[in-house]
Design a protein around this motif. Structure first.
Motif, mmCIF file in Angstrom:
data_model
loop_
_atom_site.group_PDB
_atom_site.id
_atom_site.type_symbol
_atom_site.label_atom_id
_atom_site.label_comp_id
_atom_site.label_asym_id
_atom_site.label_seq_id
_atom_site.Cartn_x
_atom_site.Cartn_y
_atom_site.Cartn_z
ATOM 1 N N ALA A 187 0.833 -1.199 0.000
ATOM 2 C CA ALA A 187 0.000 0.000 0.000
ATOM 3 C C ALA A 187 0.871 1.253 0.000
ATOM 4 N N TYR A 188 1.944 1.227 0.787
ATOM 5 C CA TYR A 188 2.852 2.370 0.800
ATOM 6 C C TYR A 188 3.480 2.556 -0.570
ATOM 7 N N ARG A 189 3.953 1.460 -1.117
ATOM 8 C CA ARG A 189 4.618 1.521 -2.406
ATOM 9 C C ARG A 189 3.671 2.106 -3.453
ATOM 10 N N ARG A 190 2.460 1.628 -3.407
ATOM 11 C CA ARG A 190 1.463 2.080 -4.365
ATOM 12 C C ARG A 190 1.208 3.579 -4.187
ATOM 13 N N MET A 191 1.053 3.969 -2.954
ATOM 14 C CA MET A 191 0.764 5.376 -2.676
ATOM 15 C C MET A 191 1.857 6.292 -3.181
ATOM 16 N N VAL A 192 3.093 5.952 -2.842
ATOM 17 C CA VAL A 192 4.167 6.873 -3.188
ATOM 18 C C VAL A 192 4.480 6.850 -4.676
ATOM 19 N N ALA A 193 4.387 5.678 -5.290
ATOM 20 C CA ALA A 193 4.805 5.582 -6.684
ATOM 21 C C ALA A 193 3.698 5.990 -7.648
ATOM 22 N N ASP A 217 12.510 -0.201 9.934
ATOM 23 C CA ASP A 217 11.197 -0.138 9.291
ATOM 24 C C ASP A 217 11.319 -0.112 7.767
ATOM 25 N N PRO A 218 10.792 -1.134 7.084
ATOM 26 C CA PRO A 218 10.918 -1.153 5.625
ATOM 27 C C PRO A 218 10.152 -0.011 4.958
ATOM 28 N N ARG A 219 9.111 0.466 5.632
ATOM 29 C CA ARG A 219 8.348 1.582 5.061
ATOM 30 C C ARG A 219 9.235 2.817 4.986
ATOM 31 N N ILE A 220 9.970 3.041 6.060
ATOM 32 C CA ILE A 220 10.838 4.210 6.083
ATOM 33 C C ILE A 220 11.994 4.034 5.113
ATOM 34 N N ALA A 221 12.513 2.817 5.041
ATOM 35 C CA ALA A 221 13.573 2.550 4.071
ATOM 36 C C ALA A 221 13.085 2.887 2.668
ATOM 37 N N LEU A 222 11.871 2.441 2.376
ATOM 38 C CA LEU A 222 11.281 2.707 1.068
ATOM 39 C C LEU A 222 11.158 4.200 0.800
ATOM 40 N N LEU A 223 10.592 4.910 1.749
ATOM 41 C CA LEU A 223 10.329 6.331 1.550
ATOM 42 C C LEU A 223 11.624 7.120 1.402
ATOM 43 N N ARG A 224 12.637 6.702 2.133
ATOM 44 C CA ARG A 224 13.912 7.407 2.006
ATOM 45 C C ARG A 224 14.548 7.102 0.667
ATOM 46 N N GLU A 225 14.438 5.857 0.260
ATOM 47 C CA GLU A 225 15.062 5.444 -0.989
ATOM 48 C C GLU A 225 14.519 6.251 -2.171
ATOM 49 N N VAL A 226 13.197 6.370 -2.218
ATOM 50 C CA VAL A 226 12.614 7.101 -3.348
ATOM 51 C C VAL A 226 12.506 8.584 -3.042
ATOM 52 N N GLN A 227 12.999 8.979 -1.883
ATOM 53 C CA GLN A 227 13.004 10.383 -1.500
ATOM 54 C C GLN A 227 11.621 11.004 -1.538
ATOM 55 N N HIS A 228 10.669 10.289 -1.002
ATOM 56 C CA HIS A 228 9.312 10.813 -0.961
ATOM 57 C C HIS A 228 9.095 11.508 0.381
ATOM 58 N N PRO A 229 8.498 12.702 0.370
ATOM 59 C CA PRO A 229 8.302 13.423 1.630
ATOM 60 C C PRO A 229 7.507 12.613 2.644
ATOM 61 N N PHE A 230 8.006 12.553 3.850
ATOM 62 C CA PHE A 230 7.265 11.880 4.911
ATOM 63 C C PHE A 230 7.710 12.404 6.265
ATOM 64 N N VAL A 231 6.836 12.196 7.222
ATOM 65 C CA VAL A 231 7.167 12.472 8.612
ATOM 66 C C VAL A 231 6.689 11.271 9.406
ATOM 67 N N ALA A 232 7.506 10.827 10.336
ATOM 68 C CA ALA A 232 7.138 9.653 11.114
ATOM 69 C C ALA A 232 6.783 10.035 12.540
ATOM 70 N N PHE A 233 5.854 9.304 13.081
ATOM 71 C CA PHE A 233 5.587 9.389 14.509
ATOM 72 C C PHE A 233 6.362 8.232 15.127
ATOM 73 N N GLY A 234 7.520 8.555 15.657
ATOM 74 C CA GLY A 234 8.391 7.531 16.219
ATOM 75 C C GLY A 234 9.715 7.516 15.484
ATOM 76 N N ARG A 235 10.767 7.229 16.228
ATOM 77 C CA ARG A 235 12.083 7.225 15.593
ATOM 78 C C ARG A 235 12.599 5.794 15.527
ATOM 79 N N SER A 236 13.201 5.475 14.413
ATOM 80 C CA SER A 236 13.716 4.141 14.199
ATOM 81 C C SER A 236 15.169 4.097 14.661
#
Lengths: 344, 344
Positions: A110-116, A132-151
């Motif tokens: 769902a994340y992948r779909r949303m960002v791409a 977190d693979p979600r954060i890895a994904l978002l950083r990789e594609v450099q998509h703007p995000f903010v997380a609640f919680g630090r990895s």
DNA sequence: ACCTTATTCCAAAACGTTTTGGATGTCAAT
DNA sequence: ATTGACATCCAAAACGTTTTGGAATAAGGT
């Protein structure tokens, strides 16, 4: 009939370009013309086709959020966060796109779909996992995000609550109330905040010179049922704890249930405490002592940050850490120390 | 780099058309070719650009919902509904677009924007008003929608709870407990369910041969504060009621507060009842007697209906009416009739 | 050898918007 | 009369997809 820029252009005897620019407020169009265009647009009830606009401009004015479909009922934590995010999004004229997904593989898809699929400008990630693979994904594609919680590597915009401090406050409160046998219902180990809160628990024990007992640690799945089962296990020990702390309120409510089922009066025979301060916590029987995370406020601030990230404005504070507040209620014997005697 | 159909086409030495059709599963493309295309798409991590797809196909696979920004905190009714709708939407592969808006003019604009900007395939309308302009709008432009609640002219797909029956059950329960002076905290008059529940109240009084007293009717705004103020007013009457019924749980919780503040023990000195059975209702002090609306389930069913409307399939049951269930808890003296003595 | 039918592919149009790079006309200054 | 500056407008391209209406080739039937 659909009314588009073309319709207006024909009606006004202008080109599509000019109509577009008139409505967008460019200054290379005569003020009289602009007024005429605006009037026609209004009369015809023109609404821009957002799909077309997004396709062209690559801006959607939409924020994405994936919420896990955990239990049958809604997770109060997410609902609270959602309403904070939604509130602030409205403030900026942004909408919210939510995708409810089973946690795990589907969620990541769902994340992948949303960002791409370029349907959203940014995304809020809640309840961060270790690595977190979600954060890895978002950083990789450099998509703007903010997380609640630090990895583990918290080097991305996030906002978090200082779980260590919160848990420590709670432990001190319990120790002060005379508790020496304090058990902990852990949340799943892959969640980052679990480790942090556990650390607070350990530190709290150390401060009071209490031993860390493995049999006082049980893991559950954040749900009320899980908390209930965990508490049942703890209470059935030969040497049961006098206080049970749960890593979130929902599990603590389950623990209340377990204690009651065993005929114990919570707040007198045993202390129970949670973490989060969800709205329900003030209304349980007895009301739950907990650590307040201002989730709604956090949602709003996270969205503020996200908007800045989207606009590529610098964040004056990319890592926000909020110190939570201890909320003492009757489930640990009430506000007055008089209620603090524990049966040992 | 963005990977589009074009990228894949180049990589595979095919036309964009063929790639598109291969991925869409048309049978006019060689199976070997299709497999090759799929493999490349996967390898490149292709995700269709949804804006483009929507623009072309006029289908968004998105359901819209507008939630009113009422109080600071989230409205449990909407959150519950939202999670039901979201759950079922996920089942169909639909996403949810939410717009949080101030009720009133802005809210209507949000609806207009949603439907006309072709960003959603259908919309769920909750908490219907009398002569609801949102419904008028949706019918006028023939946009697929399903409402939770029926308006004056209920000739559109909707699902509703039989508020009359619910309120009547509640009134009978109170009368059976010996109450003769029963007050009602009304919700805003422009909401349809207000009139229906009021009707149930009136009918309940009539059945018991009790008079309808104007001074026992107060209107409030669905909020806890509103309910508290209304209850304060009622309790300050020279001849105060022995039972207070509120048109929703949130107001009833406010009434609990007001009674407690006056030193009354709810369930013994006075009865309080609500309507909805929000999750909190089971946890108030004392637990709240109420009429259960299965909001989550309703959300799911509403979405089911909406999907059918969108697909232009006929609805086997365009007007669903659910009979709610009375949930007796301690706030009206508990389940046992023994608790039913009232101080008169 | 010729027609028919299937199979497999594709060029081009369309969806409605924004943006680029001028075109046209006017007016004042030279 | 020419130039430059300005104000006002517009044609065309682009965004990435789906769909339409064939084209090209191969296979099968006479």
């Amino acid at each position: 009939m659909k009314v588009t820029l073309k319709t207006i252009a024909q009606e006004a005897g202008l080109s599509i370009t000019t109509v577009s620019r008139a409505l967008a407020g460019y200054d290379d169009v005569n003020e009289a013309t602009r007024q005429r265009v605006i009037a026609i647009a209004k009369r015809l009830g023109y609404q821009p086709n957002l799909a077309a606009r997004h396709l062209r401009s690559k801006q959607t004015h939409t924020i994405g959020m994936v919420i896990p479909l955990t239990s049958y009922y809604s997770d109060p934590f997410f609902m609270e966060l959602l309403s904070g995010v939604g509130r602030q999004a409205a403030e900026y004229g942004y909408d919210l796109l939510l995708s409810a997904q089973q946690p795990g593989e589907e969620e990541l898809i769902a994340y992948r779909r949303m960002v791409a699929s370029s349907r959203i400008d940014g995304v809020i990630v809640a309840r961060v996992w270790k690595d977190d693979p979600r954060i890895a994904l978002l950083r990789e594609v450099q998509h703007p995000f903010v997380a609640f919680g630090r990895s583990n590597d918290g080097n991305y915009p996030h906002i978090d609550v200082d779980g260590l401090s919160g848990m420590l406050q709670l432990m001190r409160h319990l120790v002060e109330r005379g508790h020496r046998r304090i058990a902990l219902i852990l949340s799943p180990a892959n969640l980052v905040f679990t480790a942090v809160r556990y650390q607070g628990y350990v530190q709290g024990l150390a401060e009071a010179g209490l031993p860390l007992r493995q049999d006082y640690l049980v893991e559950a799945d954040l749900s009320q049922e899980g908390g209930c089962a965990a508490a049942q296990h703890l209470l059935a020990l030969p040497d049961p704890p006098t206080a049970i702390v749960a890593c979130n309120d929902t599990m603590a409510i389950g623990a209340l249930e377990a204690a009651r089922a065993r005929g114990l009066k919570v707040g007198r025979d045993i202390a129970v405490a949670g973490f989060d301060d969800i709205p329900l916590a003030a209304y349980t029987d007895p009301p739950l002592t907990t650590v307040r995370q201002p989730i709604y406020e956090i949602g709003r601030r996270a969205l503020d940050m996200l908007i800045r990230v989207i606009r590529r404005e610098p964040l004056q504070e990319p890592h926000v850490l909020i110190t939570p507040e201890l909320i003492v209620r009757q489930s640990t014997g009430g506000a007055s120390p008089a209620g603090g005697q524990v049966r040992v």
